[in-house]
Design an enzyme around this catalytic site. Structure first.
Site, PDB file in Angstrom:
ATOM      1  N   TYR A 110     -27.089-130.683  -7.542  1.00 51.65           N
ATOM      2  CA  TYR A 110     -28.309-129.907  -7.288  1.00 51.65           C
ATOM      3  C   TYR A 110     -29.077-130.442  -6.082  1.00 51.65           C
ATOM      4  O   TYR A 110     -29.458-129.681  -5.184  1.00 51.65           O
ATOM      5  CB  TYR A 110     -29.235-129.909  -8.516  1.00 51.65           C
ATOM      6  CG  TYR A 110     -30.609-129.419  -8.133  1.00 51.65           C
ATOM      7  CD1 TYR A 110     -30.830-128.063  -7.902  1.00 51.65           C
ATOM      8  CD2 TYR A 110     -31.668-130.302  -7.936  1.00 51.65           C
ATOM      9  CE1 TYR A 110     -32.071-127.606  -7.486  1.00 51.65           C
ATOM     10  CE2 TYR A 110     -32.894-129.857  -7.519  1.00 51.65           C
ATOM     11  CZ  TYR A 110     -33.100-128.512  -7.297  1.00 51.65           C
ATOM     12  OH  TYR A 110     -34.319-128.059  -6.873  1.00 51.65           O
TER      13      TYR A 110
ATOM     14  N   ASP B 133     -30.120-125.610 -10.797  1.00 50.66           N
ATOM     15  CA  ASP B 133     -30.816-126.441 -11.781  1.00 50.66           C
ATOM     16  C   ASP B 133     -31.134-125.593 -13.004  1.00 50.66           C
ATOM     17  O   ASP B 133     -30.592-124.496 -13.177  1.00 50.66           O
ATOM     18  CB  ASP B 133     -32.087-127.036 -11.163  1.00 50.66           C
ATOM     19  CG  ASP B 133     -33.143-125.981 -10.841  1.00 50.66           C
ATOM     20  OD1 ASP B 133     -32.825-124.765 -10.917  1.00 50.66           O
ATOM     21  OD2 ASP B 133     -34.288-126.361 -10.531  1.00 50.66           O
TER      22      ASP B 133
ATOM     23  N   CYS C 251     -32.325-106.467 -14.287  1.00 47.66           N
ATOM     24  CA  CYS C 251     -32.194-107.522 -15.295  1.00 47.66           C
ATOM     25  C   CYS C 251     -31.560-106.978 -16.565  1.00 47.66           C
ATOM     26  O   CYS C 251     -32.109-106.088 -17.228  1.00 47.66           O
ATOM     27  CB  CYS C 251     -33.563-108.127 -15.596  1.00 47.66           C
ATOM     28  SG  CYS C 251     -33.483-109.435 -16.833  1.00 47.66           S
TER      29      CYS C 251
ATOM     30  N   GLU D  14     -37.467-133.534  -3.871  1.00 46.53           N
ATOM     31  CA  GLU D  14     -36.521-133.121  -4.902  1.00 46.53           C
ATOM     32  C   GLU D  14     -36.276-134.231  -5.918  1.00 46.53           C
ATOM     33  O   GLU D  14     -36.143-133.963  -7.113  1.00 46.53           O
ATOM     34  CB  GLU D  14     -35.197-132.679  -4.265  1.00 46.53           C
ATOM     35  CG  GLU D  14     -35.279-131.364  -3.516  1.00 46.53           C
ATOM     36  CD  GLU D  14     -35.623-130.179  -4.404  1.00 46.53           C
ATOM     37  OE1 GLU D  14     -35.444-130.280  -5.634  1.00 46.53           O
ATOM     38  OE2 GLU D  14     -36.063-129.149  -3.865  1.00 46.53           O
TER      39      GLU D  14
END
Length: 365
Positions: free
Chosen positions: A135, A153, A224, A52
């Protein structure tokens, strides 16, 4: 939960219901389409953490060889905490944002002192460690420890903004907080790590940045709002970045029988602690360059032009002109030392910004 900063056309409750309902189709899609990344195949806290940090501001394809090399050299927190800082920077060479590497070691040392040489399996405890923000803490906690916390993020901001047809500027703190609060309630308790990684993969491969999303391939196309309301072509909204400052540089590879001269940058600021060739401000004439070098105790020599190169940092752009300068032997100035080609390759960490000239060393030395 106040979603007014998002300017979403949906009521608050409908926003949350939409995102919670998206979990099942998203996870089904992820089970079939997940990217087989090495830190996913063995998601230990250490591997997830290293991956990460490397992935911040860096593409997955670029990270893969660095990840394998880093884990081979420093396989755990004790070895990272005890590593020579020069080795650490050499392992990081070319990845950029070198403060990430220094924060990794600072974090490892805290883990040795306070957590028995392990990353703590607690979101708030992770947040207190050097170099770990919300995050990264969320990613480690959910992926490695299975805790139901979000990892929010840019991918999450983009995917959620399109799902909700949200008009707010995703770079503003108010909108970021609203999206984080939504994600915190939407992440499923049974598969939090997979949910967070599914959004990462969806954002990386389908709901693309700086381009039209590939809606025909999206598992969330039925719900959506950006697709339904035909706003996908302009969302998410994000304020334009400020123009980068342009700096002109003259890069001098001062070469003698002792090797090429390297200078160590200060321990703070841009490219802190890395080694570099001589870097002079401005595009200098031969006379100006000679005077600047003489002031540093570097004698005149035969010059060879090496051409131009450019490197873009987050807030500044270097436009460089290079020159190789073949000099008689001289004592290195303070903060400098000579290095052989082998030492440049194996010992000293030089920034990727100078790669165009580093790549020429085999020919020049």
């Amino acid at each position: 939960m106040d979603l007014q900063p998002l300017l979403s056309p949906l009521p608050d409750g409908d926003c949350l219901a939409l995102l919670q309902g998206a979990a099942a189709p998203l996870l089904d899609w992820y089970d079939q389409n997940r990217r087989p990344l090495p830190w996913r195949l063995e998601p230990t806290p250490y591997r997830v953490w290293i991956s990460e940090i490397m992935l911040q501001q860096t593409r997955v394809a670029a990270v893969l060889p660095y990840f394998h090399r880093f884990l081979e050299a420093l396989p755990d927190i004790p070895s990272l905490a005890a590593a020579d800082p020069e080795l650490l920077l050499k392992l990081w060479e070319g990845l950029g944002y070198y403060s990430r590497a220094r924060n990794l070691q600072a974090c490892a040392k805290v883990c040795m002192q306070q957590h028995g040489g392990q990353l703590p399996g607690d979101y708030r405890a992770l947040l207190e460690l050097p170099g770990i923000g919300p995050y990264t803490a969320g990613a480690i906690a959910s992926i490695a420890f299975g805790l139901p916390v979000p990892a929010v993020d840019g991918n999450v901001h983009r995917v959620f903004a399109r799902l909700l047809s949200a008009e707010g500027d995703i770079a503003t703190p108010a909108v970021k907080k609203a999206l984080f609060d939504l994600a915190a309630q939407a992440v499923p308790s049974d598969r939090p790590g997979d949910f967070n990684q599914a959004i990462m993969d969806l954002g990386a491969t389908v709901c693309l940045p700086n381009a039209l999303p590939l809606c025909a391939s999206c598992p969330l196309r039925e719900c959506c709002q950006a697709l339904a309301r035909e706003t996908r072509h302009r969302l998410p909204n994000k304020a334009a970045k400020k123009a980068r400052r342009v700096e002109k540089k003259t890069v001098v590879l001062a070469i003698t029988s002792q090797g090429v001269l390297l200078h160590k940058r200060p321990d703070s600021g841009l490219l802190a602690g890395l080694w570099e060739f001589l870097l002079l401000d401005g595009h200098l004439t031969a006379a100006q360059r000679g005077q600047a070098l003489a002031e540093r105790g570097i004698p005149a020599g035969r010059a060879r032009r090496l051409g131009q190169a450019k490197h873009i940092f987050t807030h500044v752009e270097w436009r460089m002109e290079g020159v190789a300068l073949y000099c008689p032997p001289f004592p290195p100035p303070d903060g400098c030392r000579f290095a052989s080609l082998k030492e440049v390759r194996q010992t000293y960490s030089l920034p990727g910004a100078l790669r165009a000239y580093t790549d020429l060393l085999e020919e020049l030395l």
